[in-house]
Design an enzyme around this catalytic site. Structure first.
Site, mmCIF file in Angstrom:
data_model
loop_
_atom_site.group_PDB
_atom_site.id
_atom_site.type_symbol
_atom_site.label_atom_id
_atom_site.label_comp_id
_atom_site.label_asym_id
_atom_site.label_seq_id
_atom_site.Cartn_x
_atom_site.Cartn_y
_atom_site.Cartn_z
ATOM 1 N N ASP A 7 -48.826 1.904 -17.344
ATOM 2 C CA ASP A 7 -48.759 0.003 -18.115
ATOM 3 C C ASP A 7 -47.406 -0.162 -16.964
ATOM 4 O O ASP A 7 -46.470 0.442 -16.770
ATOM 5 C CB ASP A 7 -47.385 0.786 -19.451
ATOM 6 C CG ASP A 7 -46.733 -0.408 -19.883
ATOM 7 O OD1 ASP A 7 -47.369 -1.141 -20.229
ATOM 8 O OD2 ASP A 7 -45.715 0.005 -20.466
ATOM 9 N N GLU A 67 -53.309 -1.225 -18.451
ATOM 10 C CA GLU A 67 -53.627 -2.156 -19.185
ATOM 11 C C GLU A 67 -53.343 -3.514 -19.006
ATOM 12 O O GLU A 67 -52.827 -3.551 -18.025
ATOM 13 C CB GLU A 67 -51.997 -2.034 -20.709
ATOM 14 C CG GLU A 67 -51.781 -2.143 -21.673
ATOM 15 C CD GLU A 67 -50.869 -2.353 -22.415
ATOM 16 O OE1 GLU A 67 -50.689 -3.193 -23.235
ATOM 17 O OE2 GLU A 67 -49.965 -1.403 -21.955
ATOM 18 N N ASP A 139 -42.529 3.319 -21.754
ATOM 19 C CA ASP A 139 -42.970 2.768 -20.173
ATOM 20 C C ASP A 139 -44.368 3.916 -20.499
ATOM 21 O O ASP A 139 -45.288 3.660 -20.275
ATOM 22 C CB ASP A 139 -42.820 1.980 -19.563
ATOM 23 C CG ASP A 139 -41.774 1.109 -19.954
ATOM 24 O OD1 ASP A 139 -41.966 0.168 -19.827
ATOM 25 O OD2 ASP A 139 -41.028 1.207 -19.974
#
Length: 161
Positions: A7, A67, A139
């Protein structure tokens, strides 16, 4: 298959490692790479790259999932996020690993079964799917969700080919 989910962020980059054995998903590790907010962007990107390179060297994943960028209201934030994504992808490619990208909607759909799920729902499902004692740091939890998405999508792609 060992998957490193990432992420990306210029302030905090989350990472999560899972192992897919048959139909089981096992938690390997997760964490976050923090950068100094007062440091120049180039230095922050180097910190992210070096941190992810260490994770890759330590855990030897067989694939990386990142992502994909979302449409942001703040153009400068989106550009900085794009830099962090590029560095994350570069760390994987430089280690000769395949790199896949997934949107937030794809990740939520794969983890929760609903592409517009709220963040707490995703975090709770990550905890349940990986049998974690508690919800991981935000996260890192997002990164684990990306890894889970890749495990599910990779399996589906296997079945289709």
């Amino acid at each position: 298959m060992r998957i490193l989910g990432i992420d990306p962020g210029t302030r905090i980059t989350g990472y999560g490692l899972i192992e897919k054995i048959g139909n089981r998903l096992l938690h390997v590790d997760n964490g976050a790479i923090y950068t100094r907010t007062d440091a120049p962007l180039a230095d922050r990107l180097k910190t992210i790259y070096d941190g992810l390179s260490r994770v890759i060297a330590d855990y030897a994943p067989t694939g990386v999932a990142v992502e994909r960028i979302f449409v942001a209201k703040n153009a400068l934030s989106a550009l900085k996020l794009g830099h962090a994504r590029g560095v994350a992808m570069l760390a994987g490619v430089n280690a000769s690993l395949p790199v896949a990208e997934y949107t937030a909607v794809e990740v939520k759909q794969a983890v929760v079964g609903y592409g517009r799920a709220a963040k707490p729902q995703v975090q709770q499902m990550v905890r349940v799917l990986l049998n974690l004692p508690e919800i991981a740091q935000e996260d890192a939890s997002d990164a684990l969700a990306v890894a889970i998405c890749h495990a599910h999508c990779f399996h589906l792609n296997d079945l289709l080919t």
